[in-house]
Design a protein around this motif. Structure first.
Motif, PDB file in Angstrom:
ATOM      1  N   CYS A 103      -5.045   2.343  -8.117  1.00  0.00           N
ATOM      2  CA  CYS A 103      -6.283   1.846  -7.732  1.00  0.00           C
ATOM      3  C   CYS A 103      -7.259   2.918  -8.207  1.00  0.00           C
ATOM      4  O   CYS A 103      -8.323   2.918  -8.643  1.00  0.00           O
TER       5      CYS A 103
ATOM      6  N   SER B 205       0.197   1.784  -5.036  1.00  0.00           N
ATOM      7  CA  SER B 205      -1.352   1.296  -4.970  1.00  0.00           C
ATOM      8  C   SER B 205      -2.280   2.501  -4.878  1.00  0.00           C
ATOM      9  O   SER B 205      -3.603   2.427  -5.729  1.00  0.00           O
TER      10      SER B 205
ATOM     11  N   SER C 269      -7.048  -1.602  -1.047  1.00  0.00           N
ATOM     12  CA  SER C 269      -7.031  -1.226  -2.343  1.00  0.00           C
ATOM     13  C   SER C 269      -8.213  -1.223  -2.906  1.00  0.00           C
ATOM     14  O   SER C 269      -8.130  -0.506  -3.894  1.00  0.00           O
TER      15      SER C 269
ATOM     16  N   GLN D 284       4.875   0.452 -11.806  1.00  0.00           N
ATOM     17  CA  GLN D 284       4.290  -1.001 -11.336  1.00  0.00           C
ATOM     18  C   GLN D 284       4.042  -1.988 -12.359  1.00  0.00           C
ATOM     19  O   GLN D 284       4.121  -3.235 -12.059  1.00  0.00           O
TER      20      GLN D 284
ATOM     21  N   ILE E 172       1.023  -1.247  -0.007  1.00  0.00           N
ATOM     22  CA  ILE E 172      -0.039   0.045   0.214  1.00  0.00           C
ATOM     23  C   ILE E 172       0.897   1.323   0.062  1.00  0.00           C
ATOM     24  O   ILE E 172       1.114   2.008   0.915  1.00  0.00           O
TER      25      ILE E 172
ATOM     26  N   THR F  14       1.784  -3.834  -8.235  1.00  0.00           N
ATOM     27  CA  THR F  14       1.844  -2.951  -6.978  1.00  0.00           C
ATOM     28  C   THR F  14       1.407  -3.794  -5.751  1.00  0.00           C
ATOM     29  O   THR F  14       1.530  -3.381  -4.749  1.00  0.00           O
ATOM     30  N   THR F  15       0.618  -4.680  -6.163  1.00  0.00           N
ATOM     31  CA  THR F  15       0.068  -5.810  -5.004  1.00  0.00           C
ATOM     32  C   THR F  15       0.958  -6.983  -4.775  1.00  0.00           C
ATOM     33  O   THR F  15       1.554  -7.240  -3.645  1.00  0.00           O
TER      34      THR F  15
END
Length: 396
Positions: free
Chosen positions: A33, A29, A236, A336, A25, A199-200
């Motif tokens: 997102c 993110s 997210s 990302q 995060i 990014t996760t």
């Protein structure tokens, strides 16, 4: 009999593994997102479901390797592939992680500075130098963990504000549930899809998490990863839902204004400080993770000149992008996506390691269901990454 898992141990494990969710995060993110929600509505929510579950499956496998062997992921990989060929594999994996960390660092510095600029209005070059010097000093003396944890709490507080905002979006529970499980590929979304995954499911977190898990039981590790990562995934999701409220092209001032309109001036300021905190905390972990990976895969001694030279190079990459005063949002999305493309290269070797019965034994190797889950992550990320590369070649 296996040791029972107490409430205290369970909560401690969740807090311990929150370092992984706090790491993903970050500015990436927040940006990816919110842009997904602003530009495509609910159509890319399924990516967050896939990426959150993928993070759980991969982090659990990497941590299980350490619990079973007492060695981290990099050490097991080098043990599996001995000789000159194994050395080349170790170097290739390190370079992939190193490039990913350098790319992340560019987004981390840009995000941290963007948050500070929203808060203070100070010139970007001045803020970039300040952030870079403070991060470098903290990494040099090794006093990073406590500060990173504190800033992670700020990021989660920002996530709480976004949860409140998300309830104000015109989304029905049925539409939300459907979007979470229904894949869709709207025109022009492939780069952003890779960005949401990259990014996760952070490749360097697999090595970083594997290196810090020693001392936990299997039960503590599994509970901690599941709860901490799913909470990160929920944040997210609400970041994407908050993006639905941005009427024009996404920007950090627009996002701050949305929070201000919904909750008051304090919420806009919280977003700005949260963006800084996310970027600053990640600016400490990304360079450190590159050096930890070198220590794991290449046997580099901790705090040796080479160890410090690696994280200094990653830090310098981020500072260079910051001082060039590039527009942060396109860079953050692009880096990302780069990590999403690099991800399959790392996960293939994790998949092989966690199925090596000669090292892990039958009790710690993957089950059939775990192999299917990990295989899905490897295949999907490989297909999406190659698809993105193909489109880039055609465009060139």
């Amino acid at each position: 009999m296996p040791k029972s898992l107490s409430l205290r141990a369970g909560l401690g494990s969740v807090l311990f593994w929150s370092v992984i969710s706090a790491a993903f995060i970050g500015p990436g993110s927040v940006t990816a997102c919110a842009i997904a929600g602003s530009k495509y509505g609910l159509q890319l929510l399924w990516v967050l479901t896939f990426a959150t579950l993928g993070t759980v499956w991969l982090q659990e496998a990497a941590a299980r390797i350490t619990i079973a062997t007492g060695k981290d992921l990099g050490q097991v990989i080098t043990q599996t592939y001995a000789g000159a060929g194994g050395r080349r594999i170790a170097w290739a994996l390190f370079l992939a992680i190193f490039l990913g960390c350098a790319a992340y660092q560019a987004g981390n510095i840009l995000g941290a500075v963007a948050g500070l600029a929203l808060l203070t209005g100070f010139p970007v070059p001045t803020l970039t130098i300040i952030v870079g010097l403070v991060c470098t000093a903290l990494l040099w003396i090794g006093s990073t963990q406590g500060l990173a944890n504190m800033l992670g709490l700020v990021v989660f507080a920002m996530g709480g504000a976004f949860i409140y905002v998300a309830f104000g979006t015109p989304v029905t529970p049925m539409a939300l549930t459907k979007a979470l499980v229904t894949p869709s590929f709207p025109d022009g979304s492939l780069l952003l899809i890779n960005g949401l995954i990259g990014t996760t499911i952070v490749p360097y977190n697999l090595f970083f998490g594997s290196s810090i898990v020693s001392g936990q039981s299997l039960g503590e590790m599994k509970l901690g990863i599941w709860v901490a990562v799913v909470l990160g995934g929920i944040i997210s999701v609400v970041l994407l839902l908050a993006g639905l409220l941005i009427p024009n092209d996404f920007s950090y001032p627009h996002m701050a204004q949305v929070l201000t309109d919904q909750l008051g001036t304090w919420a806009g300021s919280l977003f700005a400080f949260g963006l800084f905190a996310a970027g600053f905390a990640s600016s400490l972990t990304a360079p450190l993770a590159a050096s930890v990976t070198a220590q794991s895969l290449l046997g580099i001694r901790k705090n040796s000149p080479v160890y410090r030279g690696i994280w200094l190079t990653v830090m310098a990459t981020g500072l260079t992008f910051g001082l060039l005063n590039v527009t942060p949002i396109p860079v953050i999305v692009a880096v990302q996506a780069i990590n999403g493309i690099l991800l399959p290269f790392v996960t293939i070797f994790l998949f092989a390691a966690v199925n090596n019965r000669s090292i892990l034994g039958d009790n710690y190797c993957n089950s059939m269901s775990q192999n299917l889950a990990m295989g899905l992550v490897v295949v999907v990320t490989a297909v999406l990454g190659l698809w993105n590369v193909w489109l880039a070649i055609q465009a060139g």
